[in-house]
Structures are given as C-alpha cells and as structure tokens.
Design an enzyme around this catalytic site. Structure first.
Site, PDB file in Angstrom:
ATOM      1  N   CYS A 108      47.272  28.272  40.756  1.00  0.00           N
ATOM      2  CA  CYS A 108      46.753  28.258  39.378  1.00  0.00           C
ATOM      3  C   CYS A 108      47.171  26.997  38.629  1.00  0.00           C
ATOM      4  O   CYS A 108      46.721  26.764  37.502  1.00  0.00           O
ATOM      5  CB  CYS A 108      47.226  29.490  38.631  1.00  0.00           C
ATOM      6  N   HIS A 119      40.497  32.580  32.987  1.00  0.00           N
ATOM      7  CA  HIS A 119      41.420  31.952  33.931  1.00  0.00           C
ATOM      8  C   HIS A 119      40.714  31.632  35.259  1.00  0.00           C
ATOM      9  O   HIS A 119      40.969  32.282  36.273  1.00  0.00           O
ATOM     10  CB  HIS A 119      42.621  32.901  34.135  1.00  0.00           C
TER      11      HIS A 119
HETATM   12  N1  COA Z   1      41.167  41.984  30.040  1.00  0.00           N
HETATM   13  C1  COA Z   1      40.452  42.825  29.247  1.00  0.00           C
HETATM   14  N2  COA Z   1      39.336  43.465  29.654  1.00  0.00           N
HETATM   15  C2  COA Z   1      38.934  43.225  30.918  1.00  0.00           C
HETATM   16  C3  COA Z   1      39.630  42.367  31.786  1.00  0.00           C
HETATM   17  C4  COA Z   1      40.799  41.743  31.315  1.00  0.00           C
HETATM   18  N3  COA Z   1      41.505  40.920  32.091  1.00  0.00           N
HETATM   19  N4  COA Z   1      38.994  42.352  32.983  1.00  0.00           N
HETATM   20  C5  COA Z   1      37.915  43.164  32.860  1.00  0.00           C
HETATM   21  N5  COA Z   1      37.886  43.701  31.615  1.00  0.00           N
HETATM   22  C6  COA Z   1      36.952  44.683  31.087  1.00  0.00           C
HETATM   23  C7  COA Z   1      35.495  44.353  31.356  1.00  0.00           C
HETATM   24  O1  COA Z   1      34.931  43.589  30.318  1.00  0.00           O
HETATM   25  C8  COA Z   1      34.887  45.727  31.443  1.00  0.00           C
HETATM   26  O2  COA Z   1      34.740  46.224  30.131  1.00  0.00           O
HETATM   27  P1  COA Z   1      33.562  47.263  29.741  1.00  0.00           P
HETATM   28  O3  COA Z   1      33.771  48.465  30.626  1.00  0.00           O
HETATM   29  O4  COA Z   1      33.790  47.544  28.292  1.00  0.00           O
HETATM   30  O5  COA Z   1      32.295  46.533  30.054  1.00  0.00           O
HETATM   31  C9  COA Z   1      35.973  46.549  32.104  1.00  0.00           C
HETATM   32  O6  COA Z   1      37.213  45.879  31.801  1.00  0.00           O
HETATM   33  C10 COA Z   1      35.829  46.659  33.603  1.00  0.00           C
HETATM   34  O7  COA Z   1      35.569  45.349  34.132  1.00  0.00           O
HETATM   35  P2  COA Z   1      35.707  45.012  35.658  1.00  0.00           P
HETATM   36  O8  COA Z   1      35.237  43.609  35.865  1.00  0.00           O
HETATM   37  O9  COA Z   1      35.093  46.097  36.472  1.00  0.00           O
HETATM   38  O10 COA Z   1      37.287  45.042  35.830  1.00  0.00           O
HETATM   39  P3  COA Z   1      38.094  45.106  37.159  1.00  0.00           P
HETATM   40  O11 COA Z   1      38.784  46.425  37.226  1.00  0.00           O
HETATM   41  O12 COA Z   1      37.208  44.739  38.310  1.00  0.00           O
HETATM   42  O13 COA Z   1      39.179  43.943  36.975  1.00  0.00           O
HETATM   43  C11 COA Z   1      41.451  43.299  36.599  1.00  0.00           C
HETATM   44  C12 COA Z   1      40.223  44.057  36.050  1.00  0.00           C
HETATM   45  C13 COA Z   1      42.571  43.363  35.584  1.00  0.00           C
HETATM   46  C14 COA Z   1      41.899  43.944  37.920  1.00  0.00           C
HETATM   47  C15 COA Z   1      41.015  41.821  36.872  1.00  0.00           C
HETATM   48  O14 COA Z   1      40.604  41.231  35.674  1.00  0.00           O
HETATM   49  C16 COA Z   1      42.139  40.992  37.487  1.00  0.00           C
HETATM   50  O15 COA Z   1      42.396  41.081  38.682  1.00  0.00           O
HETATM   51  N6  COA Z   1      42.834  40.160  36.690  1.00  0.00           N
HETATM   52  C17 COA Z   1      43.934  39.347  37.152  1.00  0.00           C
HETATM   53  C18 COA Z   1      43.418  38.068  37.784  1.00  0.00           C
HETATM   54  C19 COA Z   1      44.536  37.328  38.436  1.00  0.00           C
HETATM   55  O16 COA Z   1      45.380  37.878  39.110  1.00  0.00           O
HETATM   56  N7  COA Z   1      44.543  35.996  38.263  1.00  0.00           N
HETATM   57  C20 COA Z   1      45.561  35.154  38.844  1.00  0.00           C
HETATM   58  C21 COA Z   1      46.761  35.215  38.027  1.00  0.00           C
HETATM   59  S1  COA Z   1      48.187  34.494  38.782  1.00  0.00           S
END
Ligand code: COA
Length: 421
Positions: free
Chosen positions: A93, A367
């Site tokens: 990252c 991100h």
């Molecule tokens: N913050 C807030 N809302 C989020 C979000 C986040 N990070 N990610 C998704 N959403 C919301 C979507 O808008 C959607 O909302 P809605 O139901 O109102 O339309 C809902 O959550 C579901 O979205 P979806 O894309 O299906 O979520 P997901 O379960 O597939 O993914 C996480 C959610 C947290 C698992 C994913 O964002 C993730 O893995 N984040 C971390 C990424 C990471 O590790 N980056 C590297 C860092 S070192």
C-alpha cells in the site's frame, strides 16, 4: 543514521488524480491517462509532455488484479512517453509513496530534470473474497497468512494491543471514522463522500421506501455501535473502521528546483523524505507503534529541519482507523497512548488544533492501494496552494506531510512539503 540532504532541490509542480471508487470497464491505463490529464491541467504555466525524462509508477498488483504484469512500459505507452525509462515500484500500500521518493531521487541525483510519478490500482473487478486474498499476499505467506490473518485481522491485532496498553475503547476508532467521513463529504473525489449523518438519513429513507422498519439511531455513535449498520469485520474493526476496495490513479510532476518557475509560481518544495521497513507482526517488540514510520518520520523531519509542531496539513495512512491513531503518535503529534484522548477532544478535526486527513483519508476517500500515497500528495498539493475548496484548512497552511504505509506496517514512506510564496 547520519542526517542526509538531497543532492539538489526538487519541486512538485503539478498533481492530479481520478475520483477513487469502482469503475467497471475502465482499466488502470484509462485511469492513469485521466489522472495525467488532470495533472497536466494543474501545471499553472503548462508544459510539453515531451520534456518528461523518466516515469516511475507505483503499483501493488496489476499482476493479480488485472492479469497484467510489467506495468510501467504499458503506462508509458498509454501516454505516448516511450522510449523514456519507465520503472514500476511495488511496496504494497506504500507503492506510490515509495515511487514518489524514487522520483525525487531521480531529480535530486541529476539523472533527470523532469520526472512523472504515478500510482495505479484497479481492484474492483474481483469479488471481495478474491481482493482479500490478493491483498493478503502482502502479509507473511509462511506464518500470518496460513494462520488465517487477513488485513482487517492484522490491524485488529494492533487495535486490541493499543486498547490493552492504553485503555482506549472501540469508540476511539469510531470517532476517527466519523471525522474522516465528515471530511470526505466535502471531497468530490471521495468514494464514500457522505458524512455519517448523511448515511444515516439515506438508510432511513431507503427503509421507508421499501416499507421496512425505519432504523432510529440517537446519534452517530449509536449508528456506529449498531451491528446491523456497522457489522464487525475483525473485532474491534467494524465496517466503518475499514477502508474500501477501490480503483484509482494519480499523477505528479517533479522537477529540479531551479526550473520550477518555468512551470508555476506556486511550487511545493520537497523538504523532507524518509523511508523505513520493519519485520512481520509476530517478530515485533511492540504492536502499539510502527517502527518503519517512526524511522521514516525522523529522517524526513531531520532533512526538513522541522518538527511535528510545524506541520500545518497532514495526510496519514488510515487503511483501518487504528492505523490513524498509531500514525498520529508515530509522527510525534501526540505522546504514546495520548492520541485517543486527543481524538475524543476533537483535536484531529479540520477545525481542531491538529487536523488530520482533511481529504477524508483512505476510509472515506478510498484506498486503491498503489495509488493511495499519491492521493495523499494530491491533497497536500491542494491544501498548501489554498485550492481545497470547502475542506480548505484554516490559517493558510504552508507546510504539509504525507504518511504512507505498506502492509501491516512493514514499510513507510514519509514526505514533507513546503510552499514558500
Ligand atoms: N466502509 C463503509 N461502507 C462500506 C465499506 C467500507 N469500507 N465497504 C463497503 N461498504 C458498504 C457498501 O457501500 C454497501 O453498502 P449498501 O449495502 O448500503 O449498498 C455495503 O457496505 C456492502 O458492500 P460490499 O461491497 O458488499 O462490502 P464487502 O462486504 O464486500 O466489503 C469490506 C467490505 C470491509 C470487507 C471491504 O471493504 C474490505 O475488505 N476492506 C478492507 C480493504 C483492505 O484490506 N485494504 C488494504 C488495507 S492494508
């Protein structure tokens, strides 16, 4: 380590980025061209792309996300820049933060006068489970990964260690998320450009429209504590503690200080650069601070001849909200264990004594990992030039800092910028 200076001065004279978000049908090449066009338009006096002598591009894994390795010459091709040297930098990252440092070194060494630095990532073509696996290749494939650690899990580990050491509670992290969404709501580039009250209102409206029970939360913290609106991902990290899965690209133009006036009357001088590394989580003495960031910050402060109190605008790497808490201590803004109190007092808000992540941070802005460090630099470019619109920090900021982390905190790239007129 001995204090270092750049071989010659380096200035940032242009910066541009795409919106961060999900862009089906667009590749990193398309996104990078868009970011380049915005960067070119940001150069006040214009310039001829034929003057670019070198391209350095930060990219974590087009290999796994897009089935495209060897990214740099393809990006040079997309912009018509061949046959200049084109180099890809991978540091998880921190890829574009480290790429930026390589660009600075290209100019400071005298190898080139005009260098284009980019950052790209296209994550959303894969389902979340695959994205999680792809990101997890930046954790330890011998021990962390086989033990079931994902990135939310690794940062949850830091969060529980911090809570245990300093008596912080999950509300500390929730307050970071609330603040970053408030800032991101003022950033037209943000993936989740809504404040928590705005999200609460749209969830209520959507329930009403669908004839479902309308949720009633007393305030933002009630929304954050609600398992339905803010489910646990890896305790104590909940959904609104996590940065999202994103696509995006950035482009920045670096030139030798002595020719910066040909490009703009308002360059940003790179007065400090630092980079550090660290061992995996299971070999660390402490999980409540990140050695790579402390080392990089010390180098950058020393080179710049400034301290934490001189930084007017700061973008830190809040891939998870705990990372912002730790960063604000590693950078010397607060003593160890004191950030959570300062956050509760509102000190890190835009109108607080120590504003952090005016862009909305990774949490709200998005991100796209290989573009993230450059996205932070784009915010500092805007803040120090007074061009940040509604989210402009008060007090005419002239010194800015970016803090870009890789993986679980095994790499950090830190830069300090100054506007002199
Ligand atoms: N913050 C807030 N809302 C989020 C979000 C986040 N990070 N990610 C998704 N959403 C919301 C979507 O808008 C959607 O909302 P809605 O139901 O109102 O339309 C809902 O959550 C579901 O979205 P979806 O894309 O299906 O979520 P997901 O379960 O597939 O993914 C996480 C959610 C947290 C698992 C994913 O964002 C993730 O893995 N984040 C971390 C990424 C990471 O590790 N980056 C590297 C860092 S070192």
């Amino acid at each position: 380590m001995a204090a270092r200076k750049l071989g010659r001065g380096v200035a940032l004279v242009g910066a541009g980025m795409t919106n961060f978000g999900a862009f089906p049908g667009l590749s990193t090449r398309d996104l990078f061209v868009d970011a380049f066009v915005e960067m070119r338009n940001s150069v006040d006096k214009g310039f001829d792309p034929a003057d670019i002598e070198s391209l350095v591009i930060g990219n974590y894994s087009s290999t796994l996300f897009e089935n495209q390795n060897f990214t740099a010459p393809f990006m040079a091709t997309a912009l018509g820049l061949v046959p200049i040297p084109a180099t890809r930098v991978e540091s998880a990252c921190a890829s574009s933060g480290v790429a930026f440092r390589q660009g600075v070194m290209n100019v400071a060494s005298g190898l080139a006068d005009v260098v284009l630095v980019g950052g790209i990532e296209k994550e959303t073509d894969l389902p979340t489970a695959k994205v999680t696996d792809t990101l997890a290749t930046a954790s330890d494939s011998q021990f962390e990964n086989p033990s079931g650690f994902t990135f939310p899990g690794l940062y949850a580990l830091l969060a529980t260690a911090y809570m245990d050491a300093y008596g912080a509670t999950p509300e500390t992290f929730m307050q970071v998320g609330i603040k970053n969404h408030e800032n991101g709501a003022l950033n037209p580039k943000a993936q989740f450009g809504q404040s928590i009250p705005q999200i609460m209102a749209s969830k209520r409206a959507s329930a009403e429209k669908r004839g479902k029970p309308v949720p009633s939360w007393d305030n933002e913290l009630a929304f954050m504590h609600d398992d339905r609106s803010n489910p646990v991902i890896a305790w104590p990290m909940r959904l609104f503690d996590c940065s999202p899965v994103s696509d995006g690209a950035v482009a920045m133009l670096l030139v030798a200080e002595e020719i910066a006036h040909n490009f703009t009357d308002k360059p940003l001088h790179i007065i400090g650069t630092g980079q550090g590394s660290d061992v995996p989580t299971y070999e660390r003495e402490s999980l409540t601070s990140l050695k790579c960031a402390k080392v990089a910050a010390a180098q950058a402060y020393e080179m710049a001849g400034v301290g934490p109190g001189d930084i007017d605008a700061c973008e830190v790497h809040d891939c998870f909200t705990i990372a912002e808490v730790i960063a604000s201590e590693d950078l010397g803004f607060f003593k160890p264990g004191h950030a959570h109190g300062a956050i509760a007092e509102g000190q890190t808000r835009r109108d607080g004594a120590r504003p952090i992540n005016s862009s909305g941070g990774l949490k709200s802005k998005g991100h796209p990992v290989g573009a993230t460090g450059g996205g932070q630099i784009c915010e500092i470019w805007k803040q120090l030039r007074g061009e940040a619109g509604e989210r402009q920090l008060p007090g005419d900021p002239s010194v800015g800092m970016t803090h870009n982390l890789g993986g679980s905190g095994m790499a950090a790239a830190i830069h300090i910028f100054e506007r002199r007129n």
